[in-house]
Motif scaffolding. Structure first.
Motif, PDB file in Angstrom:
ATOM      1  N   GLU A 175       0.841  -1.208   0.000  1.00 46.85           N
ATOM      2  CA  GLU A 175       0.000   0.000   0.000  1.00 46.85           C
ATOM      3  C   GLU A 175       0.874   1.256   0.000  1.00 46.85           C
ATOM      4  N   LYS A 176       1.873   1.240   0.881  1.00 52.45           N
ATOM      5  CA  LYS A 176       2.778   2.395   0.995  1.00 52.45           C
ATOM      6  C   LYS A 176       3.519   2.611  -0.337  1.00 52.45           C
ATOM      7  N   LEU A 177       3.984   1.498  -0.911  1.00 50.67           N
ATOM      8  CA  LEU A 177       4.735   1.618  -2.163  1.00 50.67           C
ATOM      9  C   LEU A 177       3.853   2.145  -3.285  1.00 50.67           C
ATOM     10  N   ARG A 178       2.629   1.627  -3.344  1.00 50.49           N
ATOM     11  CA  ARG A 178       1.714   2.056  -4.416  1.00 50.49           C
ATOM     12  C   ARG A 178       1.503   3.572  -4.327  1.00 50.49           C
ATOM     13  N   ASN A 179       1.304   4.045  -3.089  1.00 50.91           N
ATOM     14  CA  ASN A 179       1.090   5.492  -2.910  1.00 50.91           C
ATOM     15  C   ASN A 179       2.305   6.297  -3.347  1.00 50.91           C
ATOM     16  N   GLU A 180       3.501   5.762  -3.010  1.00 52.91           N
ATOM     17  CA  GLU A 180       4.717   6.509  -3.342  1.00 52.91           C
ATOM     18  C   GLU A 180       5.051   6.446  -4.831  1.00 52.91           C
ATOM     19  N   LEU A 181       4.686   5.297  -5.460  1.00 52.09           N
ATOM     20  CA  LEU A 181       5.124   5.099  -6.855  1.00 52.09           C
ATOM     21  C   LEU A 181       4.127   5.610  -7.895  1.00 52.09           C
ATOM     22  N   GLU A 182       2.863   5.703  -7.514  1.00 49.59           N
ATOM     23  CA  GLU A 182       1.859   6.113  -8.503  1.00 49.59           C
ATOM     24  C   GLU A 182       2.172   7.459  -9.161  1.00 49.59           C
ATOM     25  N   PRO A 183       2.624   8.454  -8.394  1.00 48.27           N
ATOM     26  CA  PRO A 183       2.919   9.748  -9.032  1.00 48.27           C
ATOM     27  C   PRO A 183       4.029   9.660 -10.091  1.00 48.27           C
ATOM     28  N   CYS A 184       4.921   8.668  -9.976  1.00 47.68           N
ATOM     29  CA  CYS A 184       5.983   8.592 -11.004  1.00 47.68           C
ATOM     30  C   CYS A 184       5.771   7.415 -11.951  1.00 47.68           C
ATOM     31  N   ALA A 185       4.534   6.950 -12.089  1.00 44.58           N
ATOM     32  CA  ALA A 185       4.228   5.762 -12.915  1.00 44.58           C
ATOM     33  C   ALA A 185       4.779   5.897 -14.334  1.00 44.58           C
ATOM     34  N   GLU A 186       4.700   7.117 -14.902  1.00 43.48           N
ATOM     35  CA  GLU A 186       5.095   7.267 -16.314  1.00 43.48           C
ATOM     36  C   GLU A 186       6.578   7.001 -16.542  1.00 43.48           C
ATOM     37  N   PHE A 187       7.389   7.053 -15.451  1.00 47.31           N
ATOM     38  CA  PHE A 187       8.832   6.813 -15.604  1.00 47.31           C
ATOM     39  C   PHE A 187       9.223   5.358 -15.345  1.00 47.31           C
ATOM     40  N   LEU A 188       8.237   4.555 -14.958  1.00 47.23           N
ATOM     41  CA  LEU A 188       8.522   3.134 -14.724  1.00 47.23           C
ATOM     42  C   LEU A 188       8.520   2.378 -16.045  1.00 47.23           C
ATOM     43  N   CYS A 189       9.196   1.220 -16.088  1.00 48.76           N
ATOM     44  CA  CYS A 189       9.166   0.415 -17.316  1.00 48.76           C
ATOM     45  C   CYS A 189       7.746  -0.142 -17.496  1.00 48.76           C
ATOM     46  N   GLU A 191       6.592  -3.126 -17.747  1.00 46.36           N
ATOM     47  CA  GLU A 191       6.268  -4.235 -16.836  1.00 46.36           C
ATOM     48  C   GLU A 191       5.883  -3.691 -15.455  1.00 46.36           C
ATOM     49  N   CYS A 192       6.669  -2.710 -14.972  1.00 46.99           N
ATOM     50  CA  CYS A 192       6.414  -2.185 -13.628  1.00 46.99           C
ATOM     51  C   CYS A 192       5.139  -1.351 -13.573  1.00 46.99           C
ATOM     52  N   ARG A 193       4.758  -0.766 -14.701  1.00 47.53           N
ATOM     53  CA  ARG A 193       3.478  -0.036 -14.705  1.00 47.53           C
ATOM     54  C   ARG A 193       2.344  -1.024 -14.445  1.00 47.53           C
ATOM     55  N   LYS A 194       2.497  -2.248 -15.013  1.00 48.76           N
ATOM     56  CA  LYS A 194       1.484  -3.282 -14.742  1.00 48.76           C
ATOM     57  C   LYS A 194       1.594  -3.732 -13.284  1.00 48.76           C
ATOM     58  N   ARG A 195       2.856  -3.877 -12.819  1.00 44.67           N
ATOM     59  CA  ARG A 195       3.071  -4.357 -11.443  1.00 44.67           C
ATOM     60  C   ARG A 195       2.465  -3.403 -10.411  1.00 44.67           C
ATOM     61  N   LEU A 196       2.386  -2.139 -10.779  1.00 43.04           N
ATOM     62  CA  LEU A 196       1.825  -1.134  -9.874  1.00 43.04           C
ATOM     63  C   LEU A 196       0.421  -1.561  -9.431  1.00 43.04           C
ATOM     64  N   LYS A 197      -0.279  -2.212 -10.367  1.00 39.46           N
ATOM     65  CA  LYS A 197      -1.647  -2.648 -10.046  1.00 39.46           C
ATOM     66  C   LYS A 197      -1.673  -4.065  -9.492  1.00 39.46           C
ATOM     67  N   THR A 198      -0.752  -4.918 -10.013  1.00 35.39           N
ATOM     68  CA  THR A 198      -0.887  -6.345  -9.699  1.00 35.39           C
ATOM     69  C   THR A 198       0.068  -6.849  -8.620  1.00 35.39           C
ATOM     70  N   ASN A 199       1.317  -6.400  -8.642  1.00 35.12           N
ATOM     71  CA  ASN A 199       2.331  -6.977  -7.760  1.00 35.12           C
ATOM     72  C   ASN A 199       3.395  -5.918  -7.479  1.00 35.12           C
ATOM     73  N   VAL A 200       2.976  -4.900  -6.723  1.00 35.98           N
ATOM     74  CA  VAL A 200       3.806  -3.694  -6.600  1.00 35.98           C
ATOM     75  C   VAL A 200       5.167  -3.979  -5.938  1.00 35.98           C
ATOM     76  N   LEU A 201       5.238  -4.986  -5.057  1.00 34.72           N
ATOM     77  CA  LEU A 201       6.517  -5.266  -4.377  1.00 34.72           C
ATOM     78  C   LEU A 201       7.635  -5.603  -5.360  1.00 34.72           C
ATOM     79  N   ARG A 202       7.255  -6.260  -6.469  1.00 34.65           N
ATOM     80  CA  ARG A 202       8.275  -6.662  -7.445  1.00 34.65           C
ATOM     81  C   ARG A 202       8.992  -5.473  -8.096  1.00 34.65           C
ATOM     82  N   ILE A 203       8.382  -4.296  -8.013  1.00 33.33           N
ATOM     83  CA  ILE A 203       9.037  -3.113  -8.595  1.00 33.33           C
ATOM     84  C   ILE A 203      10.366  -2.856  -7.866  1.00 33.33           C
ATOM     85  N   LEU A 204      10.380  -3.256  -6.580  1.00 36.29           N
ATOM     86  CA  LEU A 204      11.586  -2.999  -5.783  1.00 36.29           C
ATOM     87  C   LEU A 204      12.823  -3.681  -6.349  1.00 36.29           C
ATOM     88  N   ASP A 205      12.665  -4.891  -6.927  1.00 34.43           N
ATOM     89  CA  ASP A 205      13.885  -5.506  -7.465  1.00 34.43           C
ATOM     90  C   ASP A 205      13.891  -5.592  -8.995  1.00 34.43           C
TER      91      ASP A 205
END
Ligand code: HAM
Length: 413
Positions: A175-189, A191-205
């Motif tokens: 939850e915390k990560l989703r809140n922090e990462l959503e504002p910069c979603a456009e700069f994520l790859c 795959e990670c843009r999808k992970r934001l919705k489905t498996n946000v922890l995986r963005i970390l690695d």
């Protein structure tokens, strides 16, 4: 000409010495730590992996080899943990003793894009300890992975550890990560843009540079979401590792690609491997046994990728001296005598082979040397007349006359 399927590998005789050496060292070491071998089928009900590994993980989304038969759906196993938990529950192993330690070796299958160290059929050597929540078990399992590497002879491997916390902690972190990462979603790859919705922890690695930069910029406060129990558990694991002088680094971005992990996770990397640098990985999975229909039991394990171990091992494993005797005969009569000697040596458990190609003595000796034979046993007309054998020590280059009885006695000493 037929070719092997992309992402598969032939293990040739020249690699087998190290391959078998690794297996033997691991078997001995696992037994030393009181782990028993378990072998499960290569095929399982696909639902087992769907349930265990997580619907949004890469393995389930795109890497499973599935085949359907009428109403059934089978999968070639992509990993061992789910199968072993299934076997533990199905065979009521918890009824004999709740706490059991297993080890396993064998092929796994993932429909990946093949590259160095990334295959579609590869082998795991791993272990699972089921039935305890104790932090010292985490220490033992990590220490065991370290012991295996040093016994095999893999140098300079690095152990990274982290804790994900319990299911509630993981949800809070997500939850915390989703809140922090959503504002910069456009700069994520992508795959990670999808992970934001489905498996946000995986963005970390995520290994993509742009995602790594964003992750590095996150407030470094992930550990504050740990409940007291999980924080204490991790402190004990670290204390245990320190007391055993196991070297490790803390990596709060280590997440791992399988959903079943809770609390301690770890990964072992080796710099020589390039992009696919993990030789092994593991962690706790305290909810999996219950989720698959078993009792509520904590568990932890890890698996090494055999092919990556082979790539990171720079030396030849030499478990025992090669004592092969290579028989070289001259003429038909000598060949018969050689065949008899071969039979008697093997009956006495002495490794022996013979030149069947009727090479010249020089050619046959070259073959003995290529085979790395310890001795060459020469039988020609002279030897037949005298009732002796000529024994050439291939290491020392010396030559002596002997009898088969004496040779057998000497080899057994
Ligand atoms: P994993 O990280 O997916 O974990 O795999 C463990 C190791 O297998 C990796 O670190 C890597 O060395 C090797 N590996 C994975 N995929 C491939 C591939 N496509 N080609 C070659 N090698 C590969 C697991 O599978 C967990 N079951 C480990 C575990 C056991 N966790 C708890 N218990």
């Amino acid at each position: 000409m037929y070719k092997r399927v992309s992402g598969t590998k032939d293990i040739l005789p020249e690699d087998i010495i190290n391959w078998q050496g690794i297996e033997e060292i691991c078997r001995k070491t696992f037994r030393l730590y009181n782990y028993s071998e378990i072998r499960t089928p290569l095929i399982e009900d696909s639902a087992l992996f769907n349930r265990s590994l997580g619907q949004t993980t890469e393995i389930i989304q795109k890497q499973m080899f599935i085949f359907n038969n009428k109403d059934e759906s089978y999968a070639l196993r992509p990993e061992g943990t789910a199968s072993i938990v299934r076997a533990y529950i199905e065979n009521n192993l918890d009824k004999s003793s709740r706490f059991l330690k297993f080890y396993y070796m064998g092929p796994m299958f993932r429909l990946e894009r093949p590259q160095k160290g990334r295959l579609r059929q590869f082998n795991h050597i791993g272990c699972e300890a089921i039935g305890s929540y104790d932090a010292y078990l985490d220490t033992e399992v990590i220490a065991l992975s370290d012991a295996l590497l040093s016994r095999i002879g893999v140098k300079d491997a690095k152990i990274k550890i982290n804790t994900l916390g319990c299911a509630a902690d993981k949800a809070a972190l997500a939850e915390k990560l989703r809140n922090e990462l959503e504002p910069c979603a456009e700069f994520l790859c992508e795959e990670c843009r999808k992970r934001l919705k489905t498996n946000v922890l995986r963005i970390l690695d995520c290994k993509t540079e742009s995602c790594r930069k964003i992750v590095q910029g996150l407030k470094n406060s992930k550990q504050e979401y740990l409940c007291n129990d999980c924080r204490n558990h991790f402190d004990e694991v670290k204390k245990g590792l320190d007391s055993l002088k196991i070297k490790y680094t803390l990596d709060h971005n280590l997440v791992r690609g399988l959903d079943y992990y809770t609390q301690t996770v770890f990964e072992i990397t080796h710099d020589s491997l390039g992009a696919q640098d993990a030789i092994g990985a593991g962690g706790r999975y305290n909810n999996l046994v219950k989720e698959l229909g078993g009792p509520d039991l904590g568990a932890i394990g890890f698996a090494f990728g055999m092919e990556r171990l082979m790539l990171s091992l720079k030396t030849k494993i030499n478990l025992e001296e090669n004592k092969l005797i290579y028989i070289v005969t001259l003429g038909k009569e000598a060949m018969l005598s050689g065949a008899q000697a071969l039979e008697i040596l093997r009956k006495n458990n002495i490794a022996a082979d013979m030149d069947y190609e009727k090479k010249s003595v020089k050619g046959a000796m070259r073959r003995a040397s290529d085979l790395n034979a310890r001795y060459a046993l020469i039988i020609g007309e002279d030897e037949l007349k005298k009732g002796v054998l000529t024994l050439k020590d291939m290491q020392k280059g010396t030559q002596t006359e002997t009898t088969l009885d004496n040779l057998i006695k000497e080899m057994k000493c």
